[in-house]
Design a protein around this motif. Structure first.
Motif, PDB file in Angstrom:
ATOM      1  N   ASP A 141      -6.122  16.595   0.217  1.00 36.04           N
ATOM      2  CA  ASP A 141      -6.601  15.282  -0.192  1.00 36.04           C
ATOM      3  C   ASP A 141      -5.565  14.220   0.150  1.00 36.04           C
ATOM      4  O   ASP A 141      -4.359  14.491   0.156  1.00 36.04           O
ATOM      5  N   ILE A 142      -6.045  13.020   0.431  1.00 38.17           N
ATOM      6  CA  ILE A 142      -5.171  11.872   0.658  1.00 38.17           C
ATOM      7  C   ILE A 142      -5.677  10.744  -0.225  1.00 38.17           C
ATOM      8  O   ILE A 142      -6.873  10.443  -0.237  1.00 38.17           O
ATOM      9  N   THR A 143      -4.778  10.145  -0.979  1.00 37.49           N
ATOM     10  CA  THR A 143      -5.126   9.016  -1.839  1.00 37.49           C
ATOM     11  C   THR A 143      -4.335   7.802  -1.402  1.00 37.49           C
ATOM     12  O   THR A 143      -3.116   7.887  -1.226  1.00 37.49           O
ATOM     13  N   TYR A 144      -5.031   6.697  -1.205  1.00 40.83           N
ATOM     14  CA  TYR A 144      -4.380   5.440  -0.851  1.00 40.83           C
ATOM     15  C   TYR A 144      -4.387   4.530  -2.073  1.00 40.83           C
ATOM     16  O   TYR A 144      -5.407   4.373  -2.734  1.00 40.83           O
ATOM     17  N   TYR A 145      -3.248   3.926  -2.371  1.00 42.18           N
ATOM     18  CA  TYR A 145      -3.112   2.964  -3.457  1.00 42.18           C
ATOM     19  C   TYR A 145      -2.897   1.588  -2.832  1.00 42.18           C
ATOM     20  O   TYR A 145      -1.928   1.378  -2.101  1.00 42.18           O
ATOM     21  N   LEU A 146      -3.814   0.669  -3.100  1.00 39.59           N
ATOM     22  CA  LEU A 146      -3.764  -0.663  -2.516  1.00 39.59           C
ATOM     23  C   LEU A 146      -3.479  -1.689  -3.604  1.00 39.59           C
ATOM     24  O   LEU A 146      -4.082  -1.649  -4.677  1.00 39.59           O
TER      25      LEU A 146
ATOM     26  N   TRP B  31       0.842  -1.180   0.000  1.00 39.47           N
ATOM     27  CA  TRP B  31       0.000   0.000   0.000  1.00 39.47           C
ATOM     28  C   TRP B  31       0.885   1.240   0.000  1.00 39.47           C
ATOM     29  O   TRP B  31       2.040   1.207   0.408  1.00 39.47           O
ATOM     30  N   ARG B  32       0.323   2.329  -0.525  1.00 40.16           N
ATOM     31  CA  ARG B  32       1.069   3.580  -0.605  1.00 40.16           C
ATOM     32  C   ARG B  32       0.072   4.721  -0.385  1.00 40.16           C
ATOM     33  O   ARG B  32      -1.082   4.643  -0.783  1.00 40.16           O
ATOM     34  N   LYS B  33       0.536   5.768   0.284  1.00 38.63           N
ATOM     35  CA  LYS B  33      -0.308   6.925   0.574  1.00 38.63           C
ATOM     36  C   LYS B  33       0.284   8.157  -0.099  1.00 38.63           C
ATOM     37  O   LYS B  33       1.486   8.402  -0.022  1.00 38.63           O
ATOM     38  N   SER B  34      -0.570   8.927  -0.765  1.00 32.23           N
ATOM     39  CA  SER B  34      -0.148  10.168  -1.411  1.00 32.23           C
ATOM     40  C   SER B  34      -0.952  11.316  -0.791  1.00 32.23           C
ATOM     41  O   SER B  34      -2.185  11.295  -0.806  1.00 32.23           O
TER      42      SER B  34
END
Length: 66
Positions: A24-29, A10-13
């Motif tokens: 804004d926060i976007t999570y990539y799973l 997982w990664r958080k932007s």
């Protein structure tokens, strides 16, 4: 989720504004290969069950129509 084998990574932007305010926060799973395999197998089983149920509910004549 990672401990249970569902997620591989997982990664958080974080997008911040001009004064450091979080906009804004976007999570990539990323799903683990084992989880993907389990989901595909479950979907296949579900499709087979639905097809079998459809076969049992249709009259025989519906099956053999061309």
């Amino acid at each position: 989720m990672k401990e249970k084998g569902v997620l591989a990574a997982w990664r958080k932007s974080v997008l911040t504004g001009s004064r450091g305010k979080v906009l804004d926060i976007t999570y990539y799973l990323t799903a683990s290969p084992e989880f993907v395999k389990e989901v595909k197998a479950a979907n296949k089983r579900q499709a087979e069950i639905a097809a079998a149920a459809l076969c049992k509910t249709l009259p025989r004549s519906e099956f053999y129509k061309s």
